[in-house]
Design an enzyme around this catalytic site. Structure first.
Site, PDB file in Angstrom:
ATOM      1  N   GLU A 167       0.833  -1.203   0.000  1.00 10.84           N
ATOM      2  CA  GLU A 167       0.000   0.000   0.000  1.00 10.84           C
ATOM      3  C   GLU A 167       0.876   1.264   0.000  1.00 10.84           C
ATOM      4  OE1 GLU A 167      -1.723   1.713   3.535  1.00 10.84           O
ATOM      5  OE2 GLU A 167      -1.250  -0.123   4.654  1.00 10.84           O
TER       6      GLU A 167
ATOM      7  N   LYS B 126      -4.636  -2.397  13.693  1.00 10.98           N
ATOM      8  CA  LYS B 126      -3.952  -1.278  14.345  1.00 10.98           C
ATOM      9  C   LYS B 126      -4.336  -1.190  15.818  1.00 10.98           C
ATOM     10  CE  LYS B 126      -3.318   1.506  10.199  1.00 10.98           C
ATOM     11  NZ  LYS B 126      -3.912   0.578   9.196  1.00 10.98           N
TER      12      LYS B 126
END
Length: 312
Positions: free
Chosen positions: A34, A166
């Site tokens: 990404e 996360k």
């Protein structure tokens, strides 16, 4: 076992750099990466360090890396050197999720792709393996605020290597949503869902494997069954750089409180929280982030190579 997924390499809109296109055509291993982590997730110059570390780790394993992005309106697998430099400078580069791809193309924007957008682009050209730091999920205190990453994981047949979700998220709720969406989660040499900066979350995994051959076997069975979701392979951050669960938890709580006081909302939340956690941990989370990105890229490259061997 039945047929594996088809591997188209031509797309009317998505640019695939020649080296990557040749690799796909020849059945060689390719790993998508990404660009949002570079343009929004990490500060300068650490974002450049991370980009080089991830690409080098993929290629050291025998695979080819392709950073996904929208470059001046062109969805792309792979960035030219001048394009990468532009993204690393972060000037005028918008954050692009899956829903934003068409708008970014139409407006000829520079767009750094999130996990969701990267999966959409990579799967469209037949790439099977993707590496990132941590996936998105359900936000703390706001169960209606759910990352588009989860929806894309539920509809993109990709093998995704990460360090869990996360740390700023509600990890229990994220784990439950992954189960509900039918996304297979595999622990690579871990029996516990990692928490991005930390190896410890208290969330046990149902499946653990010890080598890349086991990962490839699961991927082969997943495809043969016709499953359309992703397989998420998680590994703990490197031992020498990971933070304790207590340290991460305290930093996240303080960062969340500051975000509420400053009315930070929408796409700005995640970059704000990660920046604050870096400050609160004295830079420890930033070091861990770059290290885990490198290790995830290396594992993804090894898995992609194993898959490519089996396809030949």
């Amino acid at each position: 076992m039945g047929p594996l997924l088809p591997r188209p390499i031509m797309h009317s809109l998505i640019r695939v750099l020649p080296r990557i296109a040749r690799a796909l055509a020849n059945g060689e291993p390719v790993v998508a990466l990404e660009s949002s982590v570079l343009a929004q997730g990490l500060p300068c110059p650490e974002n450049g360090d991370a980009a080089r570390a991830m690409v080098d780790a993929v290629e050291a394993s025998g695979a080819i890396a392709g950073i996904t992005a929208v470059a001046r309106g062109v969805p792309t697998i792979g960035l030219e050197p001048d394009e990468l430099e532009r993204f690393l400078r972060r000037d005028g580069v918008r954050k692009v999720s899956a829903r934003d791809l068409s708008a970014a193309v139409a407006s000829r924007a520079d767009g750094a792709t999130t996990v969701a957008a990267s999966l959409a682009l990579a799967s469209a050209v037949g790439i099977q393996v993707f590496a990132t730091g941590g996936i998105g999920g359900v936000h703390r205190g706001a169960p209606y605020d759910e990352s588009a990453d989860l929806a894309e994981l539920a509809r993109s047949p990709m093998l995704v290597v990460c360090a869990g979700a996360k740390s700023i998220l509600d990890l229990e709720a994220t784990w439950e949503r992954l189960e509900t969406l039918g996304v297979t989660v595999v622990g690579y040499r871990t029996s516990e869902l990692p928490g991005f900066f930390t190896a410890e979350t208290g969330i046990p995994l149902d499946t653990r494997v010890e080598d890349v051959g086991d990962v490839a076997a699961i991927w082969r069975a997943h495809n043969a069954l016709g499953r359309r979701q992703s397989v998420v392979v998680v590994q703990a951050p490197p031992a020498e750089h990971r933070l304790s669960r207590e340290t991460v938890g305290a930093a996240v709580e303080q960062a969340q409180a500051l975000a509420r006081r400053n009315a930070v909302r929408g796409a700005a939340v995640t970059p704000f929280l990660l920046s604050e956690i870096t400050r609160l941990t004295g830079g420890g989370s930033l070091v861990a982030n770059v290290a885990l990105l490198r290790e995830n890229a290396a594992l993804a490259g090894a898995v992609a190579k194993e898959i490519a061997i089996e396809l030949r």
